[in-house]
Design an enzyme around this catalytic site. Structure first.
Site, PDB file in Angstrom:
ATOM      1  N   LYS A   1      13.683 -14.647 -26.776  1.00 51.97           N
ATOM      2  CA  LYS A   1      12.825 -15.169 -25.595  1.00 51.97           C
ATOM      3  C   LYS A   1      12.932 -14.089 -24.487  1.00 51.97           C
ATOM      4  O   LYS A   1      13.601 -13.084 -24.542  1.00 51.97           O
ATOM      5  CB  LYS A   1      13.806 -16.297 -25.013  1.00 51.97           C
ATOM      6  CG  LYS A   1      13.343 -16.943 -23.675  1.00 51.97           C
ATOM      7  CD  LYS A   1      14.159 -17.973 -23.123  1.00 51.97           C
ATOM      8  CE  LYS A   1      13.894 -18.944 -22.030  1.00 51.97           C
ATOM      9  NZ  LYS A   1      14.805 -19.697 -21.272  1.00 51.97           N
TER      10      LYS A   1
ATOM     11  N   SER B   1      12.626 -24.166 -20.522  1.00 57.33           N
ATOM     12  CA  SER B   1      12.020 -23.061 -20.439  1.00 57.33           C
ATOM     13  C   SER B   1      11.797 -22.256 -21.710  1.00 57.33           C
ATOM     14  O   SER B   1      10.611 -21.359 -21.845  1.00 57.33           O
ATOM     15  CB  SER B   1      12.539 -22.099 -19.480  1.00 57.33           C
ATOM     16  OG  SER B   1      13.832 -21.697 -19.782  1.00 57.33           O
TER      17      SER B   1
ATOM     18  N   SER C   1      17.213 -25.645 -21.216  1.00 49.23           N
ATOM     19  CA  SER C   1      16.185 -25.052 -21.713  1.00 49.23           C
ATOM     20  C   SER C   1      16.241 -24.504 -23.106  1.00 49.23           C
ATOM     21  O   SER C   1      15.188 -23.868 -23.564  1.00 49.23           O
ATOM     22  CB  SER C   1      15.868 -23.760 -21.018  1.00 49.23           C
ATOM     23  OG  SER C   1      15.400 -23.945 -19.476  1.00 49.23           O
TER      24      SER C   1
END
Lengths: 499, 493, 140
Positions: B80, B155, B179
């Site tokens: 990420k 997210s 997330s």
């Protein structure tokens, strides 16, 4: 605004000052508050930084144990209570010298609270209440580029983060009322005493000129006899003991003029100018700052073990007041002398010089006189001079036995400072000794008389005080190695005048 | 699509270790897969082919030299973009960090590299991890491999999409309010939010410091657990890191896969379900509970009355902390600078930069947080939210007296169409309904696929007490072994 | 050194939130003079307040955005104000999810970044320092 300058006496006659001090002390830890970068002063810009103290995205702080310990020791030395549990907080505001645009500080949970410091001014002692002692991080440094060199009118600014993150202890006094005309001196004496304590604790190098000890001075005036305190101003950048005193004095005079003119003192931040000796207003912000404090989530709470705090208390060194009392007793000097030596930072040096065999008066004179002057020229503290108390004691002994004159001893001091060699070595190397060869001195005296007939006549005529230039000539001829008193006596004798 | 990309991480590591395939072959297969499909999925913001192949070569060289390899050596991973990677661009999905190349590695980046896990690149995300759909990315949304018109969750939606689309067998996400778990649920993969303090935050670009936690994604519970063990454990660079060993999550996953759940008490949280939840989600959840009962678990119903306040508390705490954490993006030291025309003062340049560099959701949250922390409002908002946090932890404590793990749907909805909720912040926020309590309490929670609703994946959330992450994995693995695997998502067929 | 602080892990319930003055005059005050910012249901935040927040947060928001954000923030604040429904007078706040105290490092040096790396991401650099436009306000 009134431009007339009031006399300080007039201010005191009509107004009562209240002062308060906020002192920031950079701790002398090896590494920064929340990272392992060094804290050394004067390094190349931005060479003592890392992701943490640059506030790079993702970096996290870890608190320096030594800084916590030092803060607690300062609190203990200032008679504070030590919190059994407290947190760091974030103080949020934007400024380019703050890498994260918040300062990690303490808000409503400082490490140390409710202490006091007794300050001697002349014959009296004033107890200054300590509100709090807390720990935070220092900011970086901005340089303003442009013709003015100041923030106003600068074209742009440059930022160096070497200082960012150095542990900074903030010591805040309670308001100090009732000092009257002594207010400027009390402020100065408080800072001087605080500095001495910090030095004794060994927690900071307390160099005001390098910014490792910085003062903000709060001043307010109320009409004499009034119970209400006036509006205070906060004067920043007061960075020498002398400036602390001057800033309070000048702010008192300024505020009195404002009040005399029927105006109100504005609560504001002012800046002290070392050159003019007065304060000027800072630029007021558009809206009141709201720091939006909240507990720092990246650092866990502190809970100093009470038994550890007690141990730190037991292990505190002898504090300056106690040491002064002891030394005053053992040295047999006056309280005033003690204050003077303390303000000059030479109490221990004098004590050690005495321990090494010098009479106290001589030791005091050397450290407050010639050595203080030398230190001052080098913008250093007397204790930083490359001469040890034992060496000073040795010089005192040599003067006492007549091997050196005071002038020669001073030359020896300079040589020691210059070369780092021992006293006896520089004396031998440079041939520093009193010329006691009477024949040589008499020849030099005759030469001087011959070369200055006018002066000689005056002296012969009874003006013995006029002999100075002749003494000087002889001293010069002997390269300072004669005893001036002996030279004078020889000259007067040879001119037929009795001394 | 090469068969290599169909393998689990465990299988890849086994083949690399035995020499059946090289790490370079595996890595190249995944790079090819990315080239083939990422134009449609948009899981990655930055693919580091050279770096990945170099890391793979290093693993192969190590094996050739006879040195021991870790349990995930040679396995590719999608990182990420909120995790800093030395020498690799890191943007956190924001324009304000466009082009920033960090000069240091996050602790978990370092651990991943040291384990011989191969970082393929950086994945898309909602800007600064604020969102549930990746629609808040400054670089455009990622797409759900099950239906490219739908969101992959957020997210960490780039990471979940990458794993679900077989672009990587493993990925790293971060979870502040859900997330990791919600993207795992809506893309049909496994994701775990570790106990707060269980995985170092050093090098995670902070959103909400007291809630942020990095965690693993995988297509199986065991893969996820193995990655958890690589990244987990004490880190002296993170003051909130727990000084204890990583819970034995891989062993728990292995044990769980081969056994029933007899003697285990599973608490169904009454307060996480019912009105506002899609019927298909609730049906899949009920089936999941039935499966757990069939496995021998004792099902109990538990009540957590303060969970209803998790959403308001979270949307005060997270914005408050983010308003402070994001203050550093000011155009001085790194990142974007806008409006420096020689006339504007620094204050204006800062404001213009932040205005141009942050997206709408980030600005909204910064302002909400600034408001909640202001003097005069603090006690009623931030202070009160922190008290609610205490009450939620107490609800958990009481529930864990009655049950060993708690279960709920991971998300009230399946993946929704891109664009459907973006204009309505509150409609977006309720995605987090089920995941927020564990975030606020700092407790671990796993999402494991539990079926489809309208051909879209549904996730089962398994929550455990702090530091009992292994329980999530044990139950997750037992459940995974007991149900049919999901079919293959559209884009991978 | 700091024996009493090192490695001491234990839980201590926080002692209440950050007390702060209620001054500032932004919070609505009810008839009893008790500040209750969450009292009103609508109109919680004005356009002017949003503009103030934007300045505080250094966001040069446009006029259009002010309108948009004022409406949205009003709705969000209305929703999050629900935390006030919980009677929590005697409940300690949780600022940290992990019950750790005294996490400290020894006062030791670790490597700094090379200066090229420090400055590499900067928008403007001069003489080894970060260059910024002229600064209007003086240091706080």
């Amino acid at each position: 605004m009134s431009t007339a300058t009031l006399a300080f006496e007039d201010v005191i006659a009509r107004y009562e000052p209240v002062i308060g001090l906020e002192t920031h002390v950079e701790l002398g830890t090896v590494s920064k508050m929340f990272c392992g970068c060094p804290t050394t002063f004067g390094a190349e810009p931005n060479t003592q930084t890392c992701p943490v103290c640059l506030g790079l995205p993702g970096s996290l702080p870890v608190a320096n144990a030594k800084a916590i310990e030092s803060t607690i020791r300062i609190g203990l030395a200032l008679n504070c209570s030590i919190a059994s549990w407290c947190r760091f907080a974030r103080k949020n505001y934007f400024y380019p010298d703050m890498p994260k645009n918040f300062q990690t500080s303490q808000y409503d949970e400082p490490l140390c609270v409710e202490g006091y410091l007794d300050v001697a001014v002349g014959e009296s002692t004033v107890r200054v209440g300590i509100e709090r002692v807390h720990l935070e991080e220092d900011t970086g440094k901005n340089t303003h580029v442009g013709t003015s060199g100041r923030i106003h009118g600068a074209d742009y600014s440059l930022v160096d983060y070497n200082r960012a993150g150095i542990p900074l202890v903030e010591i805040v006094t309670k308001p100090v009322p009732g000092t009257g005309a002594l207010a400027p001196e009390v402020a100065r004496a408080y800072v001087a005493e605080l500095r001495e304590i910090l030095r004794t604790l060994g927690v900071s190098d307390v160099r005001m000129e390098q910014g490792s000890l910085r003062c903000d001075v709060n001043t307010s005036l109320s009409p004499a006899g009034s119970r209400r305190w006036g509006t205070r101003t906060e004067t920043k950048n007061v960075n020498s003991l002398r400036s602390v005193e001057r800033a309070v004095r000048s702010e008192m005079v300024r505020q009195a003029a404002v009040l005399d003119g029927g105006d109100r003192v504005i609560q504001e931040t002012r800046h002290f100018s070392e050159t003019t000796g007065d304060t000027r207003p800072g630029r007021s912000k558009e809206e009141a700052t709201d720091y939006r404090y909240f507990p720092e989530p990246d650092l866990v709470p502190l809970a100093p073990d009470p038994s550890w705090v007690e141990q730190l208390r037991r292990e505190l060194p002898e504090l300056p007041a106690a040491r002064r009392a002891r030394l005053q007793e053992s040295l047999g000097v006056s309280a005033e002398d003690m204050v003077q030596m303390s303000n000059a930072g030479v109490v221990d040096l004098v004590g050690e010089t005495v321990d090494a065999g010098a009479p106290v008066g001589e030791a005091r004179n050397w450290w407050l006189g010639y050595l203080a002057q030398r230190a001052n020229e080098r913008e250093a503290e007397p204790g930083d001079l490359a001469i040890a108390p034992a060496q000073v004691a040795r010089l005192v002994a040599l003067v006492a036995e007549g091997s050196l004159t005071t002038a020669l001893a001073r030359q020896a001091v300079d040589a020691v400072l210059e070369t780092g060699q021992d006293v006896d070595a520089v004396i031998a190397e440079r041939g520093l000794r009193v010329v006691s060869d009477t024949g040589a001195l008499e020849r030099a005296a005759d030469d001087a008389i011959a070369a200055n007939p006018g002066v000689a006549d005056k002296v012969r005529g009874g003006k013995t005080a006029a002999v100075g230039p002749l003494v000087g000539a002889v001293m010069k001829a002997t390269r300072g190695q004669a005893d001036a008193a002996a030279v004078r006596a020889i000259l007067l004798r040879r001119l037929g005048v009795e001394g | 699509m090469s068969d290599l990309v169909r393998l689990t991480a465990t299988e890849i590591a086994g083949k690399v270790t035995s020499g059946e395939v090289s790490a370079v072959e595996v890595t190249q297969a995944h790079l090819d897969r990315i080239g083939e499909v990422d134009g449609r999925v948009h899981a990655f913001l930055h693919v580091d082919a050279d770096g990945a192949l170099a890391a793979a070569r290093a693993v192969d060289a190590k094996r050739a030299a006879g040195q021991p390899l870790g349990p995930l050596a040679g396995v590719p991973l999608a990182m990420k973009d909120v995790v800093v990677t030395e020498g690799l661009p890191t943007t956190a999905g924001s324009k304000i960090l466009q082009g920033w190349v960090p000069p240091f590695d996050a602790t978990i980046t370092r651990r991943i590299k040291d384990a011989g896990v191969v970082i393929l690149g950086k994945t898309n995300m909602d800007e600064f991890a604020m969102g549930s759909s990746t629609e808040n990315s400054a670089y455009g949304p990622s797409h759900n491999p099950w239906d490219l018109d739908r969101i992959p969750g957020g997210s960490s939606g780039g990471s979940s999409a990458a794993v679900a689309a077989f672009e990587a067998p493993l990925a790293i996400g971060t979870d502040t309010g859900g997330s990791i778990r919600q993207p795992a649920a809506v893309t049909g993969i496994v994701g775990h939010k570790p106990t707060y303090g269980g995985v170092s935050r050093y090098g995670l670009i902070a959103f909400s410091s007291s809630l942020d936690q990095a965690g693993p994604f995988g297509r199986t519970v065991l893969d996820t657990a193995l990655l958890h063990e690589v990244i987990g454990g004490y880190d002296p660079a993170d003051s909130t890191s727990i000084p204890q060993p990583v819970p034995p999550v891989a062993a728990a996953a292995r044990a769980g896969a081969g056994s029933d759940l007899a003697g285990l008490r599973v608490g169904v949280v009454r307060d996480l379900g019912g009105e506002g939840y899609q019927a298909g989600v609730l049906a899949a959840f009920d089936d999941a509970v039935a499966t757990l009962r069939k496995l021998g678990a004792e099902i109990v119903e538990v009540s957590c009355p303060h969970f209803q306040y998790a959403l308001p508390a979270y949307y005060l705490i997270a914005p408050s902390e983010c308003s402070s954490n994001l203050a550093r993006f000011d155009s001085v030291r790194y990142g974007l600078r806008v409006g420096d025309d020689g006339v504007n003062a620094l204050e204006d340049v800062m404001s213009l930069t932040r205005e141009a560099g942050f997206g709408a959701e980030v600005k909204r949250r910064i302002m909400i947080g600034s408001y909640a922390l202001s003097s005069g409002y603090y006690d009623a908002y931030y202070g009160q939210a922190q008290k609610v946090r205490t009450l939620i932890s107490r609800d958990f404590a009481a529930a864990f007296d009655q049950a060993d793990v708690l279960v709920s749907p991971t998300s009230p909805f399946v993946a929704f169409p891109i664009g459907e909720r973006i204009a309505d912040p509150m409609a977006m926020y309720i995605n987090d309904l089920c995941t927020l309590p564990a975030s606020l309490a700092g407790t671990p929670a796993l999402s494991v696929p539990c079926g489809l609703s309208e051909n879209l994946p549904v996730g089962l959330q398994i929550m455990a007490p702090a530091l009992a992450d292994d329980r999530c994995y044990r139950v997750g693995a037992a459940f995974e072994a007991a149900v049919e695997p999901l079919s293959i998502p559209e884009v991978a067929k | 050194m700091s024996r009493g602080l090192r490695g001491h892990v234990g839980h201590r319930t926080p002692l209440g939130g950050l007390a702060r003055p209620k001054s500032g005059g932004q919070a609505p005050v009810d008839s009893e003079g008790v500040s209750d910012p969450t009292a009103s249901a609508a109109g919680r935040i004005s356009r002017e307040e949003v503009a103030h927040l934007a300045r505080l947060a250094r966001l040069a928001v446009s006029e259009d955005e002010l309108d948009l954000f004022a409406g949205q923030l009003d709705v969000i604040l209305g929703a999050v104000a629900r935390v006030g429904e919980v009677a929590a007078a005697d409940i300690p706040p949780t600022s940290h999810a992990v019950p750790l105290t005294n996490v400290l490092r020894n006062d030791e040096l670790s490597p700094c970044l090379p200066r090229e790396a420090v400055l590499s991401g900067a928008p403007a650099v001069e003489d080894g320092k970060f260059r910024v436009p002229r600064i209007l306000t003086e240091e706080a």
